[in-house]
Design a protein around this motif. Structure first.
Motif, PDB file in Angstrom:
ATOM      1  N   GLU A  19     -24.997-120.041  22.287  1.00 17.10           N
ATOM      2  CA  GLU A  19     -24.714-119.112  21.196  1.00 17.10           C
ATOM      3  C   GLU A  19     -25.626-119.315  20.002  1.00 17.10           C
ATOM      4  O   GLU A  19     -25.861-120.439  19.580  1.00 17.10           O
ATOM      5  CB  GLU A  19     -23.269-119.275  20.735  1.00 17.10           C
ATOM      6  N   SER A  20     -26.072-118.207  19.471  1.00 10.53           N
ATOM      7  CA  SER A  20     -26.799-118.226  18.212  1.00 10.53           C
ATOM      8  C   SER A  20     -25.950-117.537  17.150  1.00 10.53           C
ATOM      9  O   SER A  20     -25.230-118.197  16.414  1.00 10.53           O
ATOM     10  CB  SER A  20     -28.175-117.571  18.371  1.00 10.53           C
ATOM     11  N   CYS A  21     -25.942-116.212  17.120  1.00 11.63           N
ATOM     12  CA  CYS A  21     -25.284-115.479  16.040  1.00 11.63           C
ATOM     13  C   CYS A  21     -23.775-115.703  15.955  1.00 11.63           C
ATOM     14  O   CYS A  21     -23.190-115.493  14.896  1.00 11.63           O
ATOM     15  CB  CYS A  21     -25.599-113.986  16.138  1.00 11.63           C
ATOM     16  N   THR A  22     -23.151-116.129  17.030  1.00 18.80           N
ATOM     17  CA  THR A  22     -21.709-116.365  17.010  1.00 18.80           C
ATOM     18  C   THR A  22     -21.336-117.793  16.644  1.00 18.80           C
ATOM     19  O   THR A  22     -20.162-118.085  16.422  1.00 18.80           O
ATOM     20  CB  THR A  22     -21.080-115.995  18.369  1.00 18.80           C
ATOM     21  N   GLY A  23     -22.286-118.687  16.604  1.00 19.37           N
ATOM     22  CA  GLY A  23     -22.047-120.038  16.111  1.00 19.37           C
ATOM     23  C   GLY A  23     -20.930-120.807  16.790  1.00 19.37           C
ATOM     24  O   GLY A  23     -20.289-121.640  16.167  1.00 19.37           O
ATOM     25  N   GLY A  24     -20.667-120.541  18.052  1.00 19.47           N
ATOM     26  CA  GLY A  24     -19.635-121.282  18.771  1.00 19.47           C
ATOM     27  C   GLY A  24     -18.328-120.523  18.962  1.00 19.47           C
ATOM     28  O   GLY A  24     -17.391-121.054  19.555  1.00 19.47           O
ATOM     29  N   LEU A  25     -18.265-119.286  18.488  1.00 19.33           N
ATOM     30  CA  LEU A  25     -17.018-118.521  18.594  1.00 19.33           C
ATOM     31  C   LEU A  25     -16.642-118.203  20.040  1.00 19.33           C
ATOM     32  O   LEU A  25     -15.454-118.140  20.370  1.00 19.33           O
ATOM     33  CB  LEU A  25     -17.112-117.223  17.788  1.00 19.33           C
ATOM     34  N   ILE A  26     -17.638-118.007  20.909  1.00 17.14           N
ATOM     35  CA  ILE A  26     -17.326-117.726  22.313  1.00 17.14           C
ATOM     36  C   ILE A  26     -16.726-118.975  22.963  1.00 17.14           C
ATOM     37  O   ILE A  26     -15.712-118.902  23.645  1.00 17.14           O
ATOM     38  CB  ILE A  26     -18.567-117.232  23.077  1.00 17.14           C
ATOM     39  N   ALA A  27     -17.334-120.118  22.714  1.00 17.55           N
ATOM     40  CA  ALA A  27     -16.783-121.375  23.226  1.00 17.55           C
ATOM     41  C   ALA A  27     -15.377-121.594  22.684  1.00 17.55           C
ATOM     42  O   ALA A  27     -14.478-122.025  23.409  1.00 17.55           O
ATOM     43  CB  ALA A  27     -17.690-122.548  22.861  1.00 17.55           C
ATOM     44  N   GLY A  28     -15.189-121.290  21.418  1.00 18.91           N
ATOM     45  CA  GLY A  28     -13.865-121.423  20.809  1.00 18.91           C
ATOM     46  C   GLY A  28     -12.838-120.535  21.471  1.00 18.91           C
ATOM     47  O   GLY A  28     -11.706-120.961  21.728  1.00 18.91           O
ATOM     48  N   ALA A  29     -13.228-119.294  21.776  1.00 20.87           N
ATOM     49  CA  ALA A  29     -12.310-118.376  22.448  1.00 20.87           C
ATOM     50  C   ALA A  29     -11.956-118.904  23.837  1.00 20.87           C
ATOM     51  O   ALA A  29     -10.806-118.804  24.273  1.00 20.87           O
ATOM     52  CB  ALA A  29     -12.935-116.984  22.545  1.00 20.87           C
ATOM     53  N   CYS A  30     -12.914-119.471  24.518  1.00 17.52           N
ATOM     54  CA  CYS A  30     -12.666-120.029  25.855  1.00 17.52           C
ATOM     55  C   CYS A  30     -11.712-121.213  25.787  1.00 17.52           C
ATOM     56  O   CYS A  30     -10.762-121.307  26.569  1.00 17.52           O
ATOM     57  CB  CYS A  30     -13.981-120.458  26.505  1.00 17.52           C
ATOM     58  N   THR A  31     -11.951-122.096  24.861  1.00 17.78           N
ATOM     59  CA  THR A  31     -11.148-123.319  24.799  1.00 17.78           C
ATOM     60  C   THR A  31      -9.814-123.114  24.087  1.00 17.78           C
ATOM     61  O   THR A  31      -8.994-124.030  24.059  1.00 17.78           O
ATOM     62  CB  THR A  31     -11.940-124.474  24.154  1.00 17.78           C
ATOM     63  N   ASP A  32      -9.574-121.906  23.562  1.00 19.29           N
ATOM     64  CA  ASP A  32      -8.232-121.580  23.055  1.00 19.29           C
ATOM     65  C   ASP A  32      -7.217-121.538  24.190  1.00 19.29           C
ATOM     66  O   ASP A  32      -6.027-121.712  23.967  1.00 19.29           O
ATOM     67  CB  ASP A  32      -8.234-120.216  22.339  1.00 19.29           C
ATOM     68  N   LEU A  33      -7.700-121.283  25.407  1.00 19.72           N
ATOM     69  CA  LEU A  33      -6.826-121.185  26.558  1.00 19.72           C
ATOM     70  C   LEU A  33      -6.502-122.582  27.097  1.00 19.72           C
ATOM     71  O   LEU A  33      -7.411-123.355  27.408  1.00 19.72           O
ATOM     72  CB  LEU A  33      -7.506-120.351  27.653  1.00 19.72           C
ATOM     73  N   ALA A  34      -5.231-122.895  27.186  1.00 22.43           N
ATOM     74  CA  ALA A  34      -4.814-124.188  27.735  1.00 22.43           C
ATOM     75  C   ALA A  34      -5.341-124.338  29.155  1.00 22.43           C
ATOM     76  O   ALA A  34      -5.362-123.378  29.923  1.00 22.43           O
ATOM     77  CB  ALA A  34      -3.290-124.304  27.729  1.00 22.43           C
ATOM     78  N   GLY A  35      -5.817-125.521  29.483  1.00 20.21           N
ATOM     79  CA  GLY A  35      -6.343-125.788  30.815  1.00 20.21           C
ATOM     80  C   GLY A  35      -7.798-125.399  30.986  1.00 20.21           C
ATOM     81  O   GLY A  35      -8.333-125.442  32.098  1.00 20.21           O
ATOM     82  N   SER A  36      -8.453-125.039  29.908  1.00 24.22           N
ATOM     83  CA  SER A  36      -9.849-124.587  29.997  1.00 24.22           C
ATOM     84  C   SER A  36     -10.794-125.685  30.477  1.00 24.22           C
ATOM     85  O   SER A  36     -11.896-125.375  30.956  1.00 24.22           O
ATOM     86  CB  SER A  36     -10.333-124.012  28.661  1.00 24.22           C
ATOM     87  N   SER A  37     -10.378-126.929  30.415  1.00 21.25           N
ATOM     88  CA  SER A  37     -11.254-128.003  30.899  1.00 21.25           C
ATOM     89  C   SER A  37     -11.496-127.895  32.414  1.00 21.25           C
ATOM     90  O   SER A  37     -12.442-128.473  32.920  1.00 21.25           O
ATOM     91  CB  SER A  37     -10.673-129.374  30.564  1.00 21.25           C
ATOM     92  N   ARG A  38     -10.700-127.094  33.110  1.00 25.51           N
ATOM     93  CA  ARG A  38     -10.903-126.883  34.550  1.00 25.51           C
ATOM     94  C   ARG A  38     -12.106-125.988  34.822  1.00 25.51           C
ATOM     95  O   ARG A  38     -12.639-125.994  35.929  1.00 25.51           O
ATOM     96  CB  ARG A  38      -9.661-126.256  35.181  1.00 25.51           C
ATOM     97  N   TRP A  39     -12.513-125.169  33.833  1.00 22.72           N
ATOM     98  CA  TRP A  39     -13.574-124.196  34.078  1.00 22.72           C
ATOM     99  C   TRP A  39     -14.606-124.082  32.954  1.00 22.72           C
ATOM    100  O   TRP A  39     -15.632-123.450  33.140  1.00 22.72           O
ATOM    101  CB  TRP A  39     -12.973-122.816  34.376  1.00 22.72           C
ATOM    102  N   PHE A  40     -14.354-124.686  31.795  1.00 27.24           N
ATOM    103  CA  PHE A  40     -15.327-124.630  30.698  1.00 27.24           C
ATOM    104  C   PHE A  40     -16.042-125.971  30.597  1.00 27.24           C
ATOM    105  O   PHE A  40     -15.396-126.999  30.354  1.00 27.24           O
ATOM    106  CB  PHE A  40     -14.650-124.289  29.363  1.00 27.24           C
ATOM    107  N   GLU A  41     -17.368-125.961  30.777  1.00 29.13           N
ATOM    108  CA  GLU A  41     -18.110-127.215  30.824  1.00 29.13           C
ATOM    109  C   GLU A  41     -18.647-127.622  29.466  1.00 29.13           C
ATOM    110  O   GLU A  41     -18.475-128.751  29.036  1.00 29.13           O
ATOM    111  CB  GLU A  41     -19.260-127.081  31.843  1.00 29.13           C
ATOM    112  N   ARG A  42     -19.335-126.728  28.779  1.00 34.53           N
ATOM    113  CA  ARG A  42     -19.865-127.063  27.450  1.00 34.53           C
ATOM    114  C   ARG A  42     -20.366-125.814  26.742  1.00 34.53           C
ATOM    115  O   ARG A  42     -20.620-124.797  27.363  1.00 34.53           O
ATOM    116  CB  ARG A  42     -20.972-128.103  27.518  1.00 34.53           C
TER     117      ARG A  42
END
Length: 152
Positions: A19-42
């Motif tokens: 991410e550039s213009c979103t500054g991590g907001l997409i990652a934040g949206a992904c990791t808002d979901l409980a259990g995201s460590s099963r599918w979100f790497e970094r």
């Protein structure tokens, strides 16, 4: 978001964001979901051009020639996120969120997206209306909606 999670888990795949213009907001949206460590790497927040080069391997000459907000840079970001992580799927965004920084050919609201899914890179440009917060929020929504489409 649960449809993205389910599709990634079913594939045994992990997701990385660049991410550039979103500054991590997409990652934040992904990791808002409980259990995201099963599918979100970094998530890579590569706001500066140097970060795009250092962390994702985007050639500095490419950024210099075309600008950070361009299709080739977005594609290189998505491909670099997969190459430099343990993920098999990625989403990348680079754009002009405003209120400044726009130009005649890249006005405020211009965002290049790229997704790497199943070894194929897809990209598109969208121009969003609104202020900085609106552009960033719309970018997150579009990035994730298109990712869901590509996974199904």
């Amino acid at each position: 978001m649960t449809h993205i999670a389910g599709a990634l888990v079913a594939r045994g795949a992990m997701l990385a964001t660049a991410e550039s213009c979103t500054g991590g907001l997409i990652a934040g949206a992904c990791t808002d979901l409980a259990g995201s460590s099963r599918w979100f790497e970094r998530g890579f927040v590569t706001y500066s051009n140097a970060a795009k080069t250092d962390l994702l391997g985007v050639p500095a000459a490419l950024i210099e020639a075309l600008g950070a907000v361009s299709e080739p840079v977005a594609r290189a970001m998505a491909e670099g996120a997969v190459a430099r992580s343990l993920a098999q799927v990625s989403v990348a965004v680079t754009g002009v969120a405003g209120p400044g920084g726009g130009s005649a050919d890249k006005p405020v609201g211009t965002v290049w997206f790229s997704w790497s899914v199943a070894g194929q890179t897809h990209s598109e440009m969208v121009r969003f209306a609104g202020d900085r917060a609106a552009v960033r929020a719309a970018t997150v929504r579009h990035a994730l909606a298109r990712l869901a489409d590509l996974l199904h």
